[in-house]
Scaffold this active site. Structure first.
Site, short mmCIF file in Angstrom:
data_model
loop_
_atom_site.label_atom_id
_atom_site.label_comp_id
_atom_site.label_asym_id
_atom_site.label_seq_id
_atom_site.Cartn_x
_atom_site.Cartn_y
_atom_site.Cartn_z
N LYS A 58 46.44 58.52 14.37
CA LYS A 58 47.08 58.64 15.75
C LYS A 58 47.72 57.60 16.11
CE LYS A 58 45.43 60.75 20.18
NZ LYS A 58 44.53 61.10 21.06
N SER A 114 44.96 66.00 22.86
CA SER A 114 46.26 65.33 22.48
C SER A 114 46.47 64.64 20.93
CB SER A 114 45.98 63.86 23.32
OG SER A 114 44.98 63.04 22.75
N SER A 170 39.99 65.72 22.96
CA SER A 170 41.35 65.44 22.01
C SER A 170 41.28 65.43 20.61
CB SER A 170 42.11 64.09 22.68
OG SER A 170 42.48 64.34 23.91
#
Lengths: 478, 97
Positions: free
Chosen positions: A79, A154, A178
């Site tokens: 990420k 997310s 997330s």
């Protein structure tokens, strides 16, 4: 031998160590898959193809000279809020455009030391603030199962990249769900480890008392393999725990016989989609069939977790994001005639942050401001204590708490972007684990009538990830 | 219960948060932050008398030896700056005075 995108990371590492497969061939196969899939998915902010191939070739050249590393030659996506030395890291924010970290996050160092190859940085909601990966300066990521729907957020890019076969495993971060919510929306296993289990050094901070890094994978075994590598104490993160890291892979096949699974029926009964409820009940029945016992538990304050979360998380975020000021890194607003330092700060931040980030900084600033601190922030911290006590009492009667991961399967892109509260409510079942620090997992639990993946979530006792992984494993069809 | 959030309140918060919001953003956030505060109001009815706050789930002191370690080098620290004077080892900002 060509690499199949469906083979497990564990198998890949073993085959590369023994010479049955070449790291470079596997790396090329995944890069080719990215080349084909990425235009329709949009999972990556950056693909480090040359860097990845160079590492893969080096692994092939050195093969057989040392012990087999646990992730030898395994491509992984990270990420874009985790620092990668020499590779741009943006948190999908305009304010960090062009930022090239001078150091790597501890998790990245550990992955690379274990032989993994970081193949790229994945798209996300800006600074991890969102539940759909629509709040990104790099554009929207689409769900590989249905391109009109969100992959969740997310960590939507990390989930979509794995679900589309572009990487076998990835890392996400989880502040309120997330990792688990995108895992559920994309049909993957996602783990939010116990607070302190994994070092946050080099993770761009959103809400420091809630943030944890964890894996996304097709199987519980691959999730365990990655967690094993990234877990453990790090002197560079004072909140990382010295608690011994158990052997997750050794525990993965121990099953659920005798496991007491607590179900907070009154809380789960609220507004859950019918297919999700059905998948949830089916998963519980399968666990019961495998020897687990289903018990009723009450989490009387769980219904207040979303308000508590948005007060605590935004307060911490308003403080953490104060560092983005246009002085040391990232975007700076172009100077206008007569501008001083204050105007530079104010315009840099207005230009650099997206709407959701500004909304949360504003909310956090307000709840911490004089006159409102006690009414909002202190009150939220007290209810956080009540929520922790709820779980402590539940764990007197059970070993894990089960809930659906999300109230619905993946929603449509654009469906909730104009209504922040509706977007926040998609995290209703996941925020509790962050507020309490407890570990939680989302495991695939079947499909909706529209063939959309559905996830089931288990929350465990502090540092008991092993039980969660074994329970997730027991749902997988061999 | 606090009174409803006004546009002037939002402008004041933006100033504290160092955000130069546009008039449109001020209007939008006045409405949205009002809605969000209205939603989170629900916890104010809970009785929390005598309940200790949780600021962190690991409420323990963390200590380490006070050792000197090699810091980030000056060129590395300046490498990402929008404006810097590397030869002087300084970040550059607009005039303060």
């Amino acid at each position: 031998m060509a690499a199949s995108p469906v083979q497990t990371a564990r198998r890949m590492a073993v085959d590369i160590a023994t010479g049955a497969q070449s790291a470079a061939e596997i790396c090329r196969a995944f890069l080719e898959r990215i080349h084909v899939e990425e235009p329709r998915i949009g999972a990556f902010n950056l693909v480090a193809d040359e860097r990845a191939l160079a590492r893969a070739r080096a692994i092939d050249a050195e093969r057989g000279r040392g012990p087999g590393l646990p992730l030898l030659g395994v491509p992984i996506a990270v990420k874009d809020n985790m620092c990668t030395a020499g590779v741009p890291t943006t948190a999908s924010s305009r304010i960090l455009r062009g930022f090239v970290p001078p150091y790597s996050a501890t998790v990245v160092e550990r992955l690379e030391s274990a032989g993994a190859i970081v193949i790229g940085k994945t798209n996300m909601d800006e600074f991890a603030m969102g539940s759909s990966t629509e709040n990104s300066a790099h554009g929207t990521t689409r769900n590989p199962r249905d391109l009109t729907r969100t992959p969740g957020g997310s960590s939507g890019g990390s989930a979509a990249a794995v679900a589309a076969g572009m990487v076998p495993v990835s890392l996400g971060s989880d502040t309120g769900g997330s990792i688990r919510q995108p895992a559920a929306f994309c049909g993957l296993v996602g783990v939010k480890p116990t607070y302190g289990r994994v070092s946050r050094y080099g993770l761009l901070a959103f809400a420091s008392s809630l943030d944890q890094i964890g894996p996304l994978a097709h199987t519980a075994e691959d999730a365990a393999l990655v967690l094993q590598v990234i877990a453990g104490h790090d002197p560079r993160d004072a909140t990382s725990s010295s608690e011994t890291v158990p052997d997750y892979l050794a525990a993965i096949d121990r099953g659920v016989a005798g496991l007491r699974i607590g179900v907070p029926r009154a809380f789960v009964g609220n507004g859950v989609d019918r297919d999700v409820q059905q998948a949830f009940d089916d998963a519980l029945a399968r666990w019961e069939g495998a020897g687990a016992r289903i018990v009723d538990v009450a989490l009387p304050h769980a219904g207040h977790a979303i308000p508590v979360y948005y007060l605590v998380a935004t307060a911490e975020a308003s403080s953490n994001l104060a560092r983005y000021d246009g002085v040391r890194y990232g975007h700076r607003a172009v100077s206008r005639q007569g501008d001083g330092l204050q105007q530079m700060y104010d315009r840099t931040r207005d230009e650099g942050f997206g709407a959701e980030v500004k909304r949360r900084i504003m909310l956090g600033t307000y709840v911490l401001s004089a006159g409102y601190y006690d009414a909002y922030y202190l009150k939220a911290q007290q209810v956080r204590t009540l929520l922790r006590q709820d779980y402590e009492q539940a764990f007197d009667q059970c070993d894990v708490v089960a809930m659906p991961t999300t109230p619905t399967p993946a929603f449509k892109l654009g469906e909730k972007t104009d209504d922040p509260i509706q977007m926040y409510l998609s995290d209703v079942f996941t925020v509790g684990a962050n507020l309490t620090g407890l570990p939680a997992i989302s495991a695939p639990a079947g499909l909706s009538a529209d063939s959309l993946p559905i996830g089931i979530q288990l929350t465990g006792r502090m540092f008991d990830e092993a039980t969660l992984l074994a329970a997730a494993r027991s749902l997988e069809v061999d | 219960m606090p009174t409803a959030l006004t546009r002037a309140d939002v402008a004041r918060i933006a100033e504290l948060a160092r955000l130069d919001l546009t008039p449109e953003e001020l209007d939008l956030f006045t409405r949205q932050l009002g809605d969000i505060l209205g939603y989170v109001e629900q916890i104010r009815d809970l009785d929390t008398t005598g309940v200790a706050p949780t600021s962190h789930v690991l409420n323990r002191p963390v200590e380490r030896p006070d050792l000197v370690v090699t810091p980030l080098s000056r060129p590395d620290a300046l490498a990402n700056a929008p404006d810097a004077a590397p030869e002087a080892g300084l970040f550059k900002v607009p005039r303060v005075l």
